[in-house]
Design an enzyme around this catalytic site. Structure first.
Site, PDB file in Angstrom:
ATOM      1  N   ARG A 148       0.829  -1.199   0.000  1.00 43.07           N
ATOM      2  CA  ARG A 148       0.000   0.000   0.000  1.00 43.07           C
ATOM      3  C   ARG A 148       0.870   1.258   0.000  1.00 43.07           C
ATOM      4  O   ARG A 148       2.041   1.206   0.373  1.00 43.07           O
ATOM      5  CB  ARG A 148      -0.909   0.021   1.224  1.00 43.07           C
ATOM      6  CG  ARG A 148      -1.861  -1.172   1.336  1.00 43.07           C
ATOM      7  CD  ARG A 148      -2.652  -1.095   2.634  1.00 43.07           C
ATOM      8  NE  ARG A 148      -3.624  -2.192   2.747  1.00 43.07           N
ATOM      9  CZ  ARG A 148      -3.383  -3.349   3.353  1.00 43.07           C
ATOM     10  NH1 ARG A 148      -2.185  -3.572   3.897  1.00 43.07           N
ATOM     11  NH2 ARG A 148      -4.313  -4.280   3.425  1.00 43.07           N
ATOM     12  N   LYS A 171      -1.976  -2.562   7.951  1.00 42.69           N
ATOM     13  CA  LYS A 171      -3.075  -2.016   8.734  1.00 42.69           C
ATOM     14  C   LYS A 171      -3.104  -2.650  10.118  1.00 42.69           C
ATOM     15  O   LYS A 171      -2.813  -3.823  10.286  1.00 42.69           O
ATOM     16  CB  LYS A 171      -4.410  -2.263   8.017  1.00 42.69           C
ATOM     17  CG  LYS A 171      -4.605  -1.422   6.757  1.00 42.69           C
ATOM     18  CD  LYS A 171      -5.984  -1.639   6.168  1.00 42.69           C
ATOM     19  CE  LYS A 171      -6.231  -0.712   4.978  1.00 42.69           C
ATOM     20  NZ  LYS A 171      -7.576  -0.928   4.392  1.00 42.69           N
ATOM     21  N   HIS A 241      -2.896   2.768  -5.695  1.00 38.49           N
ATOM     22  CA  HIS A 241      -3.822   1.650  -5.462  1.00 38.49           C
ATOM     23  C   HIS A 241      -4.061   0.847  -6.737  1.00 38.49           C
ATOM     24  O   HIS A 241      -4.228  -0.377  -6.680  1.00 38.49           O
ATOM     25  CB  HIS A 241      -5.156   2.148  -4.916  1.00 38.49           C
ATOM     26  CG  HIS A 241      -6.101   1.025  -4.599  1.00 38.49           C
ATOM     27  ND1 HIS A 241      -5.924   0.183  -3.522  1.00 38.49           N
ATOM     28  CD2 HIS A 241      -7.199   0.580  -5.253  1.00 38.49           C
ATOM     29  CE1 HIS A 241      -6.890  -0.729  -3.516  1.00 38.49           C
ATOM     30  NE2 HIS A 241      -7.670  -0.505  -4.562  1.00 38.49           N
ATOM     31  N   ARG A 244      -1.321  -1.555  -7.005  1.00 34.32           N
ATOM     32  CA  ARG A 244      -1.570  -2.688  -6.093  1.00 34.32           C
ATOM     33  C   ARG A 244      -2.587  -3.637  -6.720  1.00 34.32           C
ATOM     34  O   ARG A 244      -2.425  -4.858  -6.685  1.00 34.32           O
ATOM     35  CB  ARG A 244      -2.085  -2.141  -4.757  1.00 34.32           C
ATOM     36  CG  ARG A 244      -2.481  -3.198  -3.716  1.00 34.32           C
ATOM     37  CD  ARG A 244      -2.778  -2.494  -2.401  1.00 34.32           C
ATOM     38  NE  ARG A 244      -3.523  -3.290  -1.449  1.00 34.32           N
ATOM     39  CZ  ARG A 244      -2.990  -4.155  -0.597  1.00 34.32           C
ATOM     40  NH1 ARG A 244      -1.686  -4.371  -0.600  1.00 34.32           N
ATOM     41  NH2 ARG A 244      -3.742  -4.827   0.264  1.00 34.32           N
ATOM     42  N   HIS A 267      -4.216  -9.086   3.357  1.00 33.26           N
ATOM     43  CA  HIS A 267      -5.646  -9.065   3.634  1.00 33.26           C
ATOM     44  C   HIS A 267      -5.972 -10.004   4.794  1.00 33.26           C
ATOM     45  O   HIS A 267      -5.382 -11.068   4.916  1.00 33.26           O
ATOM     46  CB  HIS A 267      -6.447  -9.504   2.404  1.00 33.26           C
ATOM     47  CG  HIS A 267      -6.537  -8.456   1.346  1.00 33.26           C
ATOM     48  ND1 HIS A 267      -6.824  -8.755   0.027  1.00 33.26           N
ATOM     49  CD2 HIS A 267      -6.379  -7.113   1.389  1.00 33.26           C
ATOM     50  CE1 HIS A 267      -6.834  -7.637  -0.678  1.00 33.26           C
ATOM     51  NE2 HIS A 267      -6.568  -6.626   0.134  1.00 33.26           N
ATOM     52  N   TYR A 276     -10.163  -8.517  -6.673  1.00 36.65           N
ATOM     53  CA  TYR A 276      -9.128  -8.398  -7.703  1.00 36.65           C
ATOM     54  C   TYR A 276      -9.241  -9.499  -8.765  1.00 36.65           C
ATOM     55  O   TYR A 276      -8.423  -9.553  -9.668  1.00 36.65           O
ATOM     56  CB  TYR A 276      -7.736  -8.488  -7.061  1.00 36.65           C
ATOM     57  CG  TYR A 276      -7.440  -7.376  -6.098  1.00 36.65           C
ATOM     58  CD1 TYR A 276      -7.122  -6.100  -6.554  1.00 36.65           C
ATOM     59  CD2 TYR A 276      -7.476  -7.590  -4.736  1.00 36.65           C
ATOM     60  CE1 TYR A 276      -6.851  -5.069  -5.671  1.00 36.65           C
ATOM     61  CE2 TYR A 276      -7.196  -6.561  -3.837  1.00 36.65           C
ATOM     62  CZ  TYR A 276      -6.892  -5.312  -4.313  1.00 36.65           C
ATOM     63  OH  TYR A 276      -6.623  -4.302  -3.439  1.00 36.65           O
TER      64      TYR A 276
END
Length: 297
Positions: A148, A171, A241, A244, A267, A276
C-alpha cells in the site's frame, strides 16, 4: 473533548491499533454528528440518541450532495462509537442496531496492462541520478510487492532483509514478510548508493526520501505515479492503489493461488482479495471460449 470521546480515542489507538489518520477520521465523524444534534435538536448529548435523529443526519448529508459511500463511512464511524459505548456500559442501547447501509454502485478498478507496465519501467526516460532511481524503484516496488501507499512511505532502512525479503507494517500494525525479486534487490543497492550522497538527511531511518532528505508523503507518491503513467496510459485513474490492483490481477492471471495473493497483500479475509479476480475471470472466460469444443461450431 469529553471523557467518552477521549476514552474512545484511546480505545481506537491502543486497543484496535488504528492509524492516526483512521482515528482522526472516526473522531471527526462523531464530532460532525454531535454538531448536527446541536443545530437540529438543540442538544449535543451523544448518550441520549435515537435512530430518528441519526436518520435525520443521514438525510441532511445526502441532501448536501455527500455520496452514499461517504455517508456509509460516517455511519460506520458512528456505529463503532456506539459499540464502544455499549462495551463500556456508557449507554444501554445501540441506536444503530437495525441500520442498513445505503446502496452504493461498485466501482470497477481497471488495472494497468502488462504492456503499460513494460512501457513505464523500460521505455520512458527517468531523471538522472537519485530522483530517477528513486522514482523507478517506487513504481517497481509497488508492482512487484503490491504494498500500500502508506506502507511504502513508512518503509525503514531496516525493512529490507539480506535474504531478499521485505518486512511490511500493514493495517492495524500487522506485520508481514514479502519476497523481493532479485532484480529489485539490485535496484535497491544502486538507489542506496545514491541516497548516501544526499547532502542533508532529516529523516535517516526512512528508506524513501525527497531530495531535501525528508520522508515522502501521500500526495507526493500519488502525483509521482500519476505523472509517469500519464505518459503511457489513457486510463482515468492512475494511482498507487491501481498498481496494487495490477500486482494482484497479473499474479492471478498468470496462475497464482488466490490464498497466496491474499497473504502477499496482507488481507485479513479472502473476501477482500476476491475483488481483484474480475480481470482473471475475464481472461479465463476468453481461454474457455477459445478452447471449448462447443464454442468452435
Amino acid at each position: 473533548m469529553d471523557y467518552g470521546k477521549q476514552a474512545y480515542q484511546d480505545y481506537l489507538q491502543l486497543e484496535k491499533n488504528y492509524s492516526l489518520h483512521t482515528v482522526t477520521a472516526y473522531l471527526n465523524d462523531v464530532s460532525a454528528f454531535q454538531d448536527f444534534l446541536v443545530s437540529a435538536f438543540d442538544s449535543g448529548d451523544l448518550y441520549v440518541v435515537n435512530y430518528g435523529q441519526i436518520r435525520s443526519w443521514i438525510v441532511s448529508l445526502v441532501e448536501a450532495g455527500i455520496s452514499n459511500t461517504s455517508v456509509n463511512r460516517k455511519i460506520s464511524s458512528l456505529r463503532s462509537f456506539y459499540k464502544f459505548l455499549m462495551k463500556t456500559k456508557q449507554v444501554e442501547a445501540n441506536p444503530l442496531l437495525k441500520h442498513k447501509s445505503l446502496k452504493t454502485a461498485k466501482k470497477l478498478q481497471i488495472p494497468f496492462s502488462e504492456k503499460e507496465l513494460d512501457l513505464v519501467l523500460n521505455q520512458i526516460q527517468y531523471p538522472e541520478g537519485f530522483e530517477g532511481l528513486r522514482d523507478k524503484l517506487i513504481i517497481d516496488l509497488f508492482y512487484t510487492t503490491g504494498i500500500r501507499r502508506t506502507e511504502l512511505i513508512h518503509l525503514q532502512l531496516s525493512s529490507f532483509g539480506s535474504n531478499g525479503t521485505l518486512k511490511v507494517l500493514g493495517k492495524r500494525n500487522k506485520e508481514r514478510i514479502v519476497p523481493v525479486l532479485p532484480i529489485i534487490s539490485q535496484q535497491i543497492q544502486v538507489y542506496l548508493s545514491e541516497r548516501s550522497r544526499l547532502e542533508v538527511v532529516k529523516d535517516p531511518g526512512f528508506f524513501f526520501l525527497t531530495l531535501k532528505g525528508v520522508k515522502l508523503n501521500d500526495s507526493f507518491v500519488y502525483h509521482l505515479i500519476n505523472h509517469y503513467f500519464s505518459n503511457v496510459s489513457e486510463k482515468v485513474k492512475k494511482s498507487p492503489h491501481i498498481l496494487r490492483h495490477t500486482f494482484a490481477t497479473h499474479l492471478l492471471n498468470n496462475g497464482a493461488d488466490i490464498n497466496s495473493v491474499k497473504e502477499l497483500l496482507g488481507h485479513s479475509s479472502l473476501a477482500s482479495t476476491q475483488i481483484y479476480t474480475h480481470s482473471s475471470l475475464s481472461e479465463l472466460r476468453q481461454v474457455y471460449g477459445n478452447a471449448h469444443p462447443r464454442n468452435q461450431r
